[in-house]
Write a protein that holds these residues in place. Structure first.
Motif, PDB file in Angstrom:
ATOM      1  N   ASN A  53      23.254  28.990 -38.901  1.00  0.00           N
ATOM      2  CA  ASN A  53      23.430  27.544 -39.004  1.00  0.00           C
ATOM      3  C   ASN A  53      22.088  26.866 -39.258  1.00  0.00           C
ATOM      4  O   ASN A  53      21.072  27.215 -38.645  1.00  0.00           O
ATOM      5  N   MET A  54      22.087  25.900 -40.153  1.00  0.00           N
ATOM      6  CA  MET A  54      20.881  25.126 -40.442  1.00  0.00           C
ATOM      7  C   MET A  54      20.918  23.825 -39.651  1.00  0.00           C
ATOM      8  O   MET A  54      21.983  23.268 -39.387  1.00  0.00           O
ATOM      9  N   GLU A  55      19.748  23.361 -39.265  1.00  0.00           N
ATOM     10  CA  GLU A  55      19.632  22.118 -38.517  1.00  0.00           C
ATOM     11  C   GLU A  55      18.953  21.069 -39.384  1.00  0.00           C
ATOM     12  O   GLU A  55      18.076  21.367 -40.183  1.00  0.00           O
ATOM     13  N   GLY A  56      19.377  19.859 -39.222  1.00  0.00           N
ATOM     14  CA  GLY A  56      18.802  18.772 -40.007  1.00  0.00           C
ATOM     15  C   GLY A  56      19.623  17.514 -39.837  1.00  0.00           C
ATOM     16  O   GLY A  56      20.467  17.420 -38.933  1.00  0.00           O
ATOM     17  N   PHE A  57      19.395  16.555 -40.720  1.00  0.00           N
ATOM     18  CA  PHE A  57      20.055  15.263 -40.599  1.00  0.00           C
ATOM     19  C   PHE A  57      20.598  14.834 -41.957  1.00  0.00           C
ATOM     20  O   PHE A  57      20.079  15.219 -43.008  1.00  0.00           O
ATOM     21  N   THR A  58      21.638  14.048 -41.902  1.00  0.00           N
ATOM     22  CA  THR A  58      22.243  13.525 -43.123  1.00  0.00           C
ATOM     23  C   THR A  58      21.421  12.355 -43.646  1.00  0.00           C
ATOM     24  O   THR A  58      20.418  11.947 -43.044  1.00  0.00           O
ATOM     25  N   GLU A  59      21.877  11.796 -44.777  1.00  0.00           N
ATOM     26  CA  GLU A  59      21.160  10.677 -45.379  1.00  0.00           C
ATOM     27  C   GLU A  59      21.189   9.419 -44.520  1.00  0.00           C
ATOM     28  O   GLU A  59      20.368   8.509 -44.713  1.00  0.00           O
ATOM     29  N   VAL A  60      22.099   9.383 -43.546  1.00  0.00           N
ATOM     30  CA  VAL A  60      22.159   8.215 -42.657  1.00  0.00           C
ATOM     31  C   VAL A  60      21.571   8.520 -41.287  1.00  0.00           C
ATOM     32  O   VAL A  60      21.707   7.726 -40.353  1.00  0.00           O
ATOM     33  N   GLY A  61      20.925   9.684 -41.155  1.00  0.00           N
ATOM     34  CA  GLY A  61      20.238  10.004 -39.918  1.00  0.00           C
ATOM     35  C   GLY A  61      21.053  10.724 -38.872  1.00  0.00           C
ATOM     36  O   GLY A  61      20.571  10.934 -37.753  1.00  0.00           O
ATOM     37  N   LEU A  62      22.271  11.124 -39.195  1.00  0.00           N
ATOM     38  CA  LEU A  62      23.100  11.848 -38.240  1.00  0.00           C
ATOM     39  C   LEU A  62      22.887  13.355 -38.398  1.00  0.00           C
ATOM     40  O   LEU A  62      22.592  13.836 -39.501  1.00  0.00           O
ATOM     41  N   PRO A  63      23.034  14.130 -37.313  1.00  0.00           N
ATOM     42  CA  PRO A  63      22.892  15.593 -37.441  1.00  0.00           C
ATOM     43  C   PRO A  63      23.944  16.155 -38.395  1.00  0.00           C
ATOM     44  O   PRO A  63      25.091  15.699 -38.409  1.00  0.00           O
ATOM     45  N   ILE A  64      23.543  17.126 -39.197  1.00  0.00           N
ATOM     46  CA  ILE A  64      24.490  17.720 -40.135  1.00  0.00           C
ATOM     47  C   ILE A  64      25.520  18.551 -39.372  1.00  0.00           C
ATOM     48  O   ILE A  64      25.272  19.022 -38.261  1.00  0.00           O
ATOM     49  N   GLU A  65      26.665  18.703 -39.985  1.00  0.00           N
ATOM     50  CA  GLU A  65      27.744  19.444 -39.351  1.00  0.00           C
ATOM     51  C   GLU A  65      27.396  20.931 -39.287  1.00  0.00           C
ATOM     52  O   GLU A  65      26.657  21.445 -40.119  1.00  0.00           O
ATOM     53  N   PRO A  66      27.926  21.635 -38.288  1.00  0.00           N
ATOM     54  CA  PRO A  66      27.709  23.089 -38.250  1.00  0.00           C
ATOM     55  C   PRO A  66      28.425  23.769 -39.410  1.00  0.00           C
ATOM     56  O   PRO A  66      29.417  23.257 -39.937  1.00  0.00           O
ATOM     57  N   ALA A  67      27.912  24.915 -39.798  1.00  0.00           N
ATOM     58  CA  ALA A  67      28.539  25.673 -40.887  1.00  0.00           C
ATOM     59  C   ALA A  67      29.890  26.216 -40.425  1.00  0.00           C
ATOM     60  O   ALA A  67      30.074  26.525 -39.247  1.00  0.00           O
ATOM     61  N   PRO A  68      30.828  26.305 -41.368  1.00  0.00           N
ATOM     62  CA  PRO A  68      30.735  25.924 -42.782  1.00  0.00           C
ATOM     63  C   PRO A  68      30.972  24.430 -42.984  1.00  0.00           C
ATOM     64  O   PRO A  68      31.812  23.831 -42.317  1.00  0.00           O
ATOM     65  N   SER A  69      30.230  23.864 -43.921  1.00  0.00           N
ATOM     66  CA  SER A  69      30.373  22.444 -44.212  1.00  0.00           C
ATOM     67  C   SER A  69      29.996  22.205 -45.668  1.00  0.00           C
ATOM     68  O   SER A  69      29.430  23.081 -46.334  1.00  0.00           O
ATOM     69  N   CYS A  70      30.292  21.005 -46.144  1.00  0.00           N
ATOM     70  CA  CYS A  70      29.986  20.680 -47.534  1.00  0.00           C
ATOM     71  C   CYS A  70      28.495  20.492 -47.755  1.00  0.00           C
ATOM     72  O   CYS A  70      28.029  20.530 -48.897  1.00  0.00           O
ATOM     73  N   ARG A  71      27.709  20.301 -46.689  1.00  0.00           N
ATOM     74  CA  ARG A  71      26.272  20.072 -46.842  1.00  0.00           C
ATOM     75  C   ARG A  71      25.462  21.364 -46.806  1.00  0.00           C
ATOM     76  O   ARG A  71      24.452  21.478 -47.496  1.00  0.00           O
ATOM     77  N   GLN A  72      25.854  22.330 -45.998  1.00  0.00           N
ATOM     78  CA  GLN A  72      25.062  23.552 -45.900  1.00  0.00           C
ATOM     79  C   GLN A  72      25.852  24.809 -46.228  1.00  0.00           C
ATOM     80  O   GLN A  72      25.339  25.916 -46.094  1.00  0.00           O
ATOM     81  N   GLY A  73      27.097  24.651 -46.670  1.00  0.00           N
ATOM     82  CA  GLY A  73      27.896  25.833 -46.974  1.00  0.00           C
ATOM     83  C   GLY A  73      28.116  26.656 -45.715  1.00  0.00           C
ATOM     84  O   GLY A  73      28.519  26.131 -44.674  1.00  0.00           O
ATOM     85  N   TYR A  74      27.807  27.959 -45.809  1.00  0.00           N
ATOM     86  CA  TYR A  74      27.957  28.835 -44.645  1.00  0.00           C
ATOM     87  C   TYR A  74      26.625  29.089 -43.939  1.00  0.00           C
ATOM     88  O   TYR A  74      26.553  29.930 -43.051  1.00  0.00           O
ATOM     89  N   GLY A  75      25.574  28.356 -44.329  1.00  0.00           N
ATOM     90  CA  GLY A  75      24.308  28.456 -43.624  1.00  0.00           C
ATOM     91  C   GLY A  75      23.226  29.145 -44.438  1.00  0.00           C
ATOM     92  O   GLY A  75      23.343  29.343 -45.646  1.00  0.00           O
ATOM     93  N   ARG A  76      22.157  29.522 -43.736  1.00  0.00           N
ATOM     94  CA  ARG A  76      20.997  30.159 -44.365  1.00  0.00           C
ATOM     95  C   ARG A  76      21.135  31.674 -44.287  1.00  0.00           C
ATOM     96  O   ARG A  76      21.456  32.243 -43.250  1.00  0.00           O
ATOM     97  N   LEU A  77      20.867  32.335 -45.390  1.00  0.00           N
ATOM     98  CA  LEU A  77      21.014  33.786 -45.489  1.00  0.00           C
ATOM     99  C   LEU A  77      20.138  34.503 -44.467  1.00  0.00           C
ATOM    100  O   LEU A  77      18.966  34.165 -44.288  1.00  0.00           O
ATOM    101  N   ASN A  78      20.717  35.506 -43.786  1.00  0.00           N
ATOM    102  CA  ASN A  78      19.985  36.283 -42.783  1.00  0.00           C
ATOM    103  C   ASN A  78      20.572  37.695 -42.756  1.00  0.00           C
ATOM    104  O   ASN A  78      21.554  37.959 -42.061  1.00  0.00           O
TER     105      ASN A  78
END
Length: 280
Positions: A53-78
């Motif tokens: 899961n990637m951590e960060g914020f949306t364009e309005v300052g809210l935390p991004i949704e946990p994966a899977p989501s439209c913003r980060q897909g299924y997350g960062r490759l590991n």
């Protein structure tokens, strides 16, 4: 950023393919005799199953949704989390894969998971869909579902963390903490209009698979029937049943008592006696 992501993912896919071809599965060390040719769906499922899961914020300052989501897909490759390797501490304790398994509409395939100690279970289902019509409102043609079940066939989680079954994607992933016990991972074909659909499934965590396949119900022991003759009624076999319980010893149903005593053996006919001769 995206210009670097594509070659990194392509190289990771090559490493996953090499992992299976050189026989690292299932032991975590290279065993050439265990080598296999993975399908593209299996390579995809393995990479998505280990993503973080990637951590960060949306364009309005809210935390991004946990994966899977439209913003980060299924997350960062590991890949360290995706592949079971004995030399890698961060790799999953156990890894089970199923590749090119066919399923038809209405069919259910269950995988019975025995969890001995608390673990974080991940499972990813992937398949290649048929092309849809240009005029189709929904482009998903062959629709499969991934469901995690607890005791009593109670659904614990649906694929992609949805509240309802996913009707849009060709990948479904589960991620859940499990306490010790018996669980069932079910792949269900909601809609496959033509023929069967092949899929790949990856499961990681600390577990053991006891049985799997179509028609398997993880929470109902299979019933086996066989005939056995009563020792006193050789001409009348009766039906005896037993349940295949989790322990290795079956519990037979007691032999029914005889309602009537056996008939005594018939007496042999008396020996013929010689008649006295008569003179003419």
């Amino acid at each position: 950023m995206h210009q670097w992501a594509t070659p990194v993912v392509a190289a990771a896919a090559a490493l996953v393919r090499q992992y299976f071809i050189e026989g690292f599965y299932p032991t975590g060390v290279s065993e050439p005799a265990d080598g296999l040719q993975p399908s593209g769906a299996l390579v995809k499922a393995v990479m998505l199953n280990g993503a973080d899961n990637m951590e960060g914020f949306t364009e309005v300052g809210l935390p991004i949704e946990p994966a899977p989501s439209c913003r980060q897909g299924y997350g960062r490759l590991n890949l360290a989390r995706a592949l079971h390797l004995q030399a890698e501490v961060a790799s999953p304790a156990a890894m089970q894969v199923y590749d090119q398994v066919g399923i038809e509409t209405g069919q259910k395939i269950e995988y019975c998971l025995h969890v001995a100690s608390a673990t974080q279970l991940r499972a990813t289902l992937a398949w290649y869909d048929r092309p849809s019509l240009l005029s189709a409102a929904t482009n998903l043609v062959n629709d499969l579902d991934l469901i995690l079940l607890g005791s009593g066939d109670i659904p614990l989680q649906l694929g992609n963390l949805e509240l309802e079954a996913d009707r849009l994607n060709t990948v479904e992933r589960l991620d859940r903490h499990l306490d010790p016990g018996l669980y069932a991972l079910r792949v269900e074909a909601h809609r496959v209009p033509i023929g069967s659909q092949e899929f790949a499934l990856v499961i990681t965590g600390d577990f053991k698979v006891s049985q799997s396949g179509p028609g398997v119900d993880c929470f109902v022991p299979p019933l086996h029937l066989h005939y056995r003759q009563h020792p006193l009624l050789h001409h009348a076999p009766y039906l005896q049943t037993h349940l295949s319980l989790p322990h290795p010893h079956a519990v037979p149903i007691p032999m029914p008592p005889l309602l009537f005593p056996p008939r005594p053996a018939p007496r042999p006919p008396p020996e013929p006696t010689a008649l006295p001769s008569r003179r003419p």
